[in-house]
Design an enzyme around this catalytic site. Structure first.
Site, PDB file in Angstrom:
ATOM      1  N   CYS A  33      -7.437  -4.320  -7.213  1.00  0.00           N
ATOM      2  CA  CYS A  33      -6.311  -3.321  -7.565  1.00  0.00           C
ATOM      3  C   CYS A  33      -6.149  -3.565  -9.207  1.00  0.00           C
ATOM      4  CB  CYS A  33      -5.191  -3.359  -6.633  1.00  0.00           C
ATOM      5  SG  CYS A  33      -4.387  -4.861  -7.320  1.00  0.00           S
TER       6      CYS A  33
ATOM      7  N   LYS B  25       0.334  -8.537   9.835  1.00  0.00           N
ATOM      8  CA  LYS B  25      -0.754  -7.828  10.423  1.00  0.00           C
ATOM      9  C   LYS B  25      -1.959  -7.732   9.307  1.00  0.00           C
ATOM     10  CE  LYS B  25      -2.717  -4.079  10.175  1.00  0.00           C
ATOM     11  NZ  LYS B  25      -4.223  -4.401   9.991  1.00  0.00           N
TER      12      LYS B  25
HETATM   13  P1  NAD Z   1      -5.841   0.497   3.461  1.00  0.00           P
HETATM   14  O1  NAD Z   1      -4.624   1.408   2.730  1.00  0.00           O
HETATM   15  O2  NAD Z   1      -6.803   1.211   3.921  1.00  0.00           O
HETATM   16  O3  NAD Z   1      -5.274  -0.601   4.432  1.00  0.00           O
HETATM   17  C1  NAD Z   1      -4.132  -1.420   3.932  1.00  0.00           C
HETATM   18  C2  NAD Z   1      -3.608  -1.730   5.397  1.00  0.00           C
HETATM   19  O4  NAD Z   1      -2.836  -0.614   6.243  1.00  0.00           O
HETATM   20  C3  NAD Z   1      -4.319  -2.533   6.393  1.00  0.00           C
HETATM   21  O5  NAD Z   1      -3.717  -3.589   7.102  1.00  0.00           O
HETATM   22  C4  NAD Z   1      -4.759  -1.339   7.434  1.00  0.00           C
HETATM   23  O6  NAD Z   1      -5.139  -1.743   8.786  1.00  0.00           O
HETATM   24  C5  NAD Z   1      -3.389  -0.523   7.295  1.00  0.00           C
HETATM   25  N1  NAD Z   1      -3.739   1.003   7.556  1.00  0.00           N
HETATM   26  C6  NAD Z   1      -4.989   1.715   7.108  1.00  0.00           C
HETATM   27  N2  NAD Z   1      -4.685   2.902   7.415  1.00  0.00           N
HETATM   28  C7  NAD Z   1      -3.489   3.199   7.970  1.00  0.00           C
HETATM   29  C8  NAD Z   1      -2.834   4.276   8.521  1.00  0.00           C
HETATM   30  N3  NAD Z   1      -3.334   5.374   8.398  1.00  0.00           N
HETATM   31  N4  NAD Z   1      -1.502   4.024   8.952  1.00  0.00           N
HETATM   32  C9  NAD Z   1      -1.003   2.776   8.948  1.00  0.00           C
HETATM   33  N5  NAD Z   1      -1.679   1.501   8.640  1.00  0.00           N
HETATM   34  C10 NAD Z   1      -2.779   1.854   8.095  1.00  0.00           C
HETATM   35  O7  NAD Z   1      -6.450  -0.299   2.054  1.00  0.00           O
HETATM   36  P2  NAD Z   1      -7.621  -1.270   2.065  1.00  0.00           P
HETATM   37  O8  NAD Z   1      -8.725  -0.333   2.095  1.00  0.00           O
HETATM   38  O9  NAD Z   1      -7.318  -2.453   3.090  1.00  0.00           O
HETATM   39  O10 NAD Z   1      -7.433  -2.006   0.910  1.00  0.00           O
HETATM   40  C11 NAD Z   1      -7.718  -1.474  -0.571  1.00  0.00           C
HETATM   41  C12 NAD Z   1      -6.612  -0.789  -1.049  1.00  0.00           C
HETATM   42  O11 NAD Z   1      -5.473  -1.731  -1.418  1.00  0.00           O
HETATM   43  C13 NAD Z   1      -6.916  -0.013  -2.740  1.00  0.00           C
HETATM   44  O12 NAD Z   1      -6.153   1.032  -2.824  1.00  0.00           O
HETATM   45  C14 NAD Z   1      -6.262  -1.190  -3.783  1.00  0.00           C
HETATM   46  O13 NAD Z   1      -6.001  -0.711  -4.940  1.00  0.00           O
HETATM   47  C15 NAD Z   1      -5.014  -1.632  -2.693  1.00  0.00           C
HETATM   48  N6  NAD Z   1      -4.562  -2.681  -3.369  1.00  0.00           N
HETATM   49  C16 NAD Z   1      -3.414  -2.882  -4.150  1.00  0.00           C
HETATM   50  C17 NAD Z   1      -3.002  -4.056  -4.436  1.00  0.00           C
HETATM   51  C18 NAD Z   1      -1.620  -4.050  -5.353  1.00  0.00           C
HETATM   52  O14 NAD Z   1      -1.199  -5.144  -5.817  1.00  0.00           O
HETATM   53  N7  NAD Z   1      -1.213  -2.987  -6.069  1.00  0.00           N
HETATM   54  C19 NAD Z   1      -3.551  -5.295  -4.231  1.00  0.00           C
HETATM   55  C20 NAD Z   1      -4.678  -5.162  -3.566  1.00  0.00           C
HETATM   56  C21 NAD Z   1      -5.300  -3.923  -2.883  1.00  0.00           C
END
Ligand code: NAD
Length: 496
Positions: free
Chosen positions: A282, A174
């Protein structure tokens, strides 16, 4: 073109059952370029059943034959690299140099997974006891769920599914609902490369689709990347049904500069860490700490550089920084800046509401720099995920490290120095998983495991590297006796 995105199930593109959609926009213009369905639990189940049905035949496909599909995919990705990078800039906003880099990093994971027949070799010990041999065999487990964020919509899916399928599993992914278009093309290329139907399935959507993946009884494991809040939810929820889970979360990364660092090279590395990808990495540095005399030197350079960064459409060669992903995210970043001011931090460079001629509908935040950020201020503790830095001063490296240890995150950190001894001590004491020495972005390399510590990571096995092979396989350990030698209790080693 306005694309209505479909799910990919059992080798075919098909509409989701839901009539709810969200828009994909070009963040530089604000124009809608696609619509993504918010798939339901039934859509997830259809994809899981397709993946389940494909598993026995794919598992019994010889591993070099599975790897050959990835070799062909790698060649196709190389052939379409520029087209993928351009599309990625259009849906994500980052500049073309950055999207080219992202596609390249994705390809490196496919390359690494091509070596799977060697990578998934087991171990053997002959004569572990009298006439007895022992061996371990790595076997795939079934259907894996993969959930990815918006900030690297090409590279992050490729951190996972090439390893999962090369080891013989099947997958339901997803992607982020904010920018799923370029990955759709990659799925088409995978089909062209000969990936059999049902091995890779894509279900688009948001919370309902994610929760259905976490709960589905036929999914054996989940790989997730996103914010720490959702990473923790997914980690706990997927574990409730006995799945293997690895969830990578958010970050607040420190860049520590010692007085003996090469200041010009340090500025280049720090500026690109803080403002690259408009701070939406990140691994982005967001807390810059100058130790002693280094503080004034790096501060002056960073301020000059930040004020000169040119915003614009990422496809324009002159652009140095693109927009953030959405209007909602721009507003969130601006709220953090407002809050920093309200809490008493000094706003040395204000990036709120910049004008970008010809792109008035885009989602813009300019480079922003805070100073005098006291412990506990939200601008110093929360992940802003935008082009916003704080510069603080420390009297020595120990004070800088103790500031860093105050963060609940532990994704990455960097030290800038010309002293090997200082670098060695830092590596020993940092307590953070990804460490840069004179490097501002401790970038993921396909051959090494990637993931943080503390609230930046939930699980044990990380993404890519050898950990990926362990995460996507189980070791079956066989102990066997084919020898005529009878077990003689007096001849057996102790403990056997
Ligand atoms: P997000 O947490 O909003 O979304 C990530 C995924 O989870 C998406 O597919 C989204 O549809 C889903 N999602 C969102 N809210 C949800 C919920 N309440 N319940 C279930 N699923 C849900 O993250 P984002 O805004 O897409 O990405 C940015 C974040 O990702 C930042 O915090 C960044 O630091 C992190 N990130 C971390 C790494 C790492 O390697 N640690 C790498 C890239 C990004």
């Amino acid at each position: 073109m306005n694309t209505r995105v479909q799910n990919f199930v059992g080798g075919d593109w098909r509409d989701a059952s839901s009539s709810a959609f969200v828009d994909v926009t070009n963040p530089a213009s604000g124009r809608t370029i696609g619509q993504v369905p918010l798939s339901t639990a039934a859509d997830v189940d259809a994809a899981v059943q397709a993946a389940r049905a494909a598993f026995p035949a794919w598992r019994s496909t010889p591993s070099p034959v599975r790897a050959r599909v990835l070799f062909r995919l790698k060649a196709l990705l190389e052939e379409h690299k520029e087209e993928l990078a351009i599309q990625l800039t259009q849906e994500h906003g980052k500049i073309l140099a950055e999207t080219r880099g992202e596609v390249q990093r994705g390809i490196e994971n496919v390359e690494h997974a091509c070596g799977m027949p060697t990578l998934m070799m087991g171990d053997t010990v002959e004569e572990i006891s009298r006439g007895i041999d022992s061996a371990s065999w790595r076997q795939p487990l079934g259907v894996y769920g993969i959930i990815t964020p918006y900030n690297f919509p090409v590279m992050i899916p490729l951190w996972f599914w090439p390893y999962a399928v090369a080891t013989g599993n099947t997958v339901v992914i997803k992607p982020s609902e904010q920018d799923p278009l370029t990955h759709q093309k990659i799925v088409d290329l995978a089909r062209q490369a000969g990936l059999p139907e049902g091995v890779l399935n894509v279900v688009h959507g948001g919370q309902e689709a994610v929760e259905s993946i976490c709960d589905h009884p036929d999914i054996v494991g989940v790989s997730f990347v996103g914010s720490s809040r959702v990473a923790e939810i997914v980690y706990k929820r997927a574990a409730m049904t006995g799945k293997r889970v690895q969830t990578l979360g958010g970050a607040k990364n420190y860049l520590i500069v010692l007085p003996d660092a090469d200041m010009d090279a340090t500025l280049d590395a720090c500026a690109s860490s803080i403002f690259g990808s408009t701070g939406q990495r990140c691994l982005a540095g967001s807390m810059l700490v100058g130790v002693g005399d280094a503080h004034a030197k790096i501060r002056e350079r960073l301020m000059d550089h930040a004020a000169s960064i040119r915003l614009g459409d990422g496809l324009d060669r002159a652009t140095e920084m693109g927009p953030v992903i959405s209007g909602a995210h721009r507003d969130r970043v601006n709220r953090f800046i407002d809050q920093g001011v309200a809490e008493g931090a000094k706003l040395a460079l204000d990036g709120r509401n910049p004008k970008v001629d010809g792109y008035e509908g885009g989602y813009w935040v300019g480079p922003t720099v805070f100073e005098d950020v006291a412990p506990g201020m939200s601008i110093g503790t929360e992940e802003v995920f935008g082009p916003v830095a704080a510069i603080n001063k420390a009297k020595d490296v120990d004070e800088a490290i103790s500031m860093m240890h105050g963060s609940r995150y532990g994704n990455a950190c960097s030290l800038f120095t010309s002293s090997g001894h200082a670098a060695r001590e830092f590596r020993y004491n940092a307590g953070i998983s990804m460490i840069g020495i004179n490097v501002g972005v401790a970038a993921p390399m396909a051959f090494f495991p990637f993931g943080g510590s503390k609230q930046s990571f939930f699980g044990d096995l990380k993404a890519a590297g050898k950990d990926a092979i362990s995460f996507y396989t189980d070791q079956r350990v066989v102990i066997s006796r084919w020898s005529a030698v009878k077990a003689d209790p007096h001849n057996l080693p102790e403990g056997s």
